[in-house]
Scaffold this motif. Structure first.
Motif, short mmCIF file in Angstrom:
data_model
loop_
_atom_site.label_atom_id
_atom_site.label_comp_id
_atom_site.label_asym_id
_atom_site.label_seq_id
_atom_site.Cartn_x
_atom_site.Cartn_y
_atom_site.Cartn_z
N ASP A 28 5.34 128.19 39.91
CA ASP A 28 6.38 129.11 40.40
C ASP A 28 6.69 130.18 39.35
N ASP A 29 6.78 129.76 38.09
CA ASP A 29 7.06 130.71 37.00
C ASP A 29 5.95 131.75 36.88
N LEU A 30 4.71 131.28 36.95
CA LEU A 30 3.58 132.19 36.80
C LEU A 30 3.49 133.18 37.95
N LYS A 31 3.85 132.73 39.13
CA LYS A 31 3.85 133.64 40.29
C LYS A 31 4.85 134.78 40.06
N ILE A 32 5.99 134.42 39.53
CA ILE A 32 7.02 135.44 39.25
C ILE A 32 6.53 136.41 38.18
N TYR A 33 5.93 135.87 37.11
CA TYR A 33 5.44 136.71 36.01
C TYR A 33 4.37 137.69 36.51
N THR A 34 3.44 137.19 37.34
CA THR A 34 2.37 138.07 37.82
C THR A 34 2.91 139.14 38.75
N GLU A 35 3.90 138.79 39.56
CA GLU A 35 4.51 139.78 40.45
C GLU A 35 5.21 140.88 39.66
N MET A 36 5.75 140.49 38.51
CA MET A 36 6.43 141.46 37.64
C MET A 36 5.45 142.24 36.76
N GLY A 37 4.19 141.78 36.79
CA GLY A 37 3.19 142.42 35.94
C GLY A 37 3.34 142.05 34.48
N LYS A 38 4.01 140.91 34.22
CA LYS A 38 4.27 140.47 32.86
C LYS A 38 3.18 139.49 32.41
N GLU A 39 2.62 139.73 31.24
CA GLU A 39 1.63 138.82 30.69
C GLU A 39 2.33 137.77 29.85
N ILE A 40 1.83 136.54 29.95
CA ILE A 40 2.42 135.44 29.20
C ILE A 40 1.31 134.59 28.60
N SER A 41 1.55 134.05 27.42
CA SER A 41 0.54 133.23 26.75
C SER A 41 1.09 131.83 26.52
N TYR A 42 0.15 130.88 26.40
CA TYR A 42 0.50 129.49 26.15
C TYR A 42 -0.39 128.93 25.03
N ASP A 43 -0.06 127.74 24.59
CA ASP A 43 -0.84 127.11 23.54
C ASP A 43 -2.29 126.86 23.98
N THR A 44 -2.49 126.80 25.29
CA THR A 44 -3.84 126.53 25.80
C THR A 44 -4.75 127.74 25.71
N ASP A 45 -4.22 128.90 25.34
CA ASP A 45 -5.03 130.12 25.24
C ASP A 45 -5.82 130.12 23.94
N LEU A 46 -6.71 129.16 23.82
CA LEU A 46 -7.47 129.00 22.58
C LEU A 46 -8.42 130.18 22.37
N PRO A 47 -8.40 130.78 21.20
CA PRO A 47 -9.16 132.02 20.96
C PRO A 47 -10.67 131.86 20.94
N PHE A 48 -11.18 130.66 20.68
CA PHE A 48 -12.62 130.49 20.60
C PHE A 48 -13.26 130.33 21.98
N LEU A 49 -12.43 130.18 23.02
CA LEU A 49 -12.94 130.12 24.38
C LEU A 49 -13.00 131.53 24.96
N SER A 50 -13.73 131.68 26.05
CA SER A 50 -13.89 133.01 26.65
C SER A 50 -12.55 133.52 27.16
N ASP A 51 -12.43 134.85 27.19
CA ASP A 51 -11.19 135.48 27.66
C ASP A 51 -11.01 135.28 29.16
N PHE A 52 -9.78 135.25 29.60
CA PHE A 52 -9.49 135.18 31.02
C PHE A 52 -8.13 135.81 31.26
N LYS A 53 -7.87 136.16 32.51
CA LYS A 53 -6.59 136.74 32.87
C LYS A 53 -5.91 135.89 33.94
N ARG A 54 -4.63 135.73 33.77
CA ARG A 54 -3.86 135.02 34.78
C ARG A 54 -3.46 136.01 35.88
N THR A 55 -4.06 135.84 37.03
CA THR A 55 -3.75 136.68 38.17
C THR A 55 -3.27 135.78 39.30
N ALA A 56 -2.77 136.38 40.36
CA ALA A 56 -2.32 135.59 41.51
C ALA A 56 -3.47 134.73 42.04
#
Length: 305
Positions: A28-56
């Motif tokens: 629910d939180d992520l849906k709100i963030y994406t609707e607002m166009g707000k980017e958010i990061s978490y501890d799971t965003d490990l830099p050695f893994l490939s990039d990805f974007k959180r979209t709807a």
């Protein structure tokens, strides 16, 4: 491996032990963030893994992947489990992108005790980390792939998989260990299908040898995936030779010669994959030899008469 880099727990920024309530709130939180166009990061965003974007779209897909208890367990095996203080410490190092240091620390803690129940989370984490880093910009890191698969097999044969599944999916969930193990193996087979027997890849026989840490049944499952079609083809050639031989034994020399020519390469292929002591290799080789012998016997009988 795509299933690690795009793991739903990574996309949603959740630990694999997250409750249903926690999962729902995060979605629910992520849906709100994406609707607002707000980017958010978490501890799971490990830099050695490939990039990805959180979209709807990616959020919805990730949420659907862990809706069912069985799927939660399946995808969790391809993600990190932060259980102990050492896991927390090493994960902090991973967040800095220091993969080699993380491997060194987890391996040192494991210290060869890969069947110790207290080391189960480390066993799991190392298997994920090795497989996640086994493909470096299209080049296979064979040492990472082999160690990752080896440890994965021990994750299933360790004996704690039942307790682990209850932790992820709840005590009411009854794990189908055979099904889970095969689904896991199928994912690895999908990952390796484009690198086997290819330049800068690995040989099929080498890959199969990596899987010996799985249960005997699962190991046979891997072997059969790469040998069943070839064995069936050889058996078909043997049956065809038998039918021709019985109809016209005077032409057995030609039939035997054709059988040799039509099965030689396939038998050599099996020899490169299977150990000489393998039952299936011995069996199919004996069947070919028996048909050669029968061709000789029938030809001798027919010409003698």
């Amino acid at each position: 491996m795509k299933i690690i880099h795009n793991n739903p727990y990574r996309v949603l920024g959740l630990p694999i032990t997250a409750t249903e309530r926690k999962i729902k709130k995060r979605i629910d939180d992520l849906k709100i963030y994406t609707e607002m166009g707000k980017e958010i990061s978490y501890d799971t965003d490990l830099p050695f893994l490939s990039d990805f974007k959180r979209t709807a779209k990616t959020i919805k897909e990730a949420a659907s992947q862990i809706e069912r208890p069985g799927n939660k367990v399946f995808y969790s095996i391809f993600w990190f489990w932060i259980k102990s203080p050492i896991d927390e410490f090493v994960f902090e190092i991973l967040k800095e992108g220091k993969v080699e240091k993380a491997i060194e620390l987890w391996e040192k803690t494991l210290n060869g005790e890969e069947t110790n129940k207290d080391n189960y989370s480390i066993l799991r984490n190392l298997s994920v980390l090795y497989m996640a880093t086994s493909n470096d910009h299209g080049t296979i890191q064979e040492n990472c792939l082999s160690r990752g698969i080896e440890l994965s097999g021990k994750v299933f044969t360790n004996g704690d998989i039942d307790k682990y599944s209850h932790l992820i999916a709840g005590n009411k969930y009854k794990i189908d260990k055979k099904k889970l193990q095969r689904e896991f193996i199928d994912e690895i087979l999908t990952f390796t299908q484009n690198i086997l027997d290819k330049p800068q890849g690995i040989s099929t026989s080498t890959f199969i040898s990596y899987c010996q840490s799985f249960s005997d049944e699962s190991y046979r499952y891997v072997v059969e995936r790469y040998t069943s079609k070839v064995i069936k083809k050889i058996e078909s050639e043997i049956d065809n030779t038998k039918q021709l031989r019985e109809k016209n034994p005077r032409d057995c020399y030609r039939y035997g010669t054709e059988l040799y020519r039509n099965t030689k390469d396939d038998l050599e292929y099996l020899k490169t994959i299977l150990p000489q002591s393998d039952y299936n290799l011995e069996l199919i080789a004996d069947k070919i030899a028996e048909e050669f012998l029968q061709c000789s016997t029938d030809l001798y009988t027919a010409t003698s008469e």
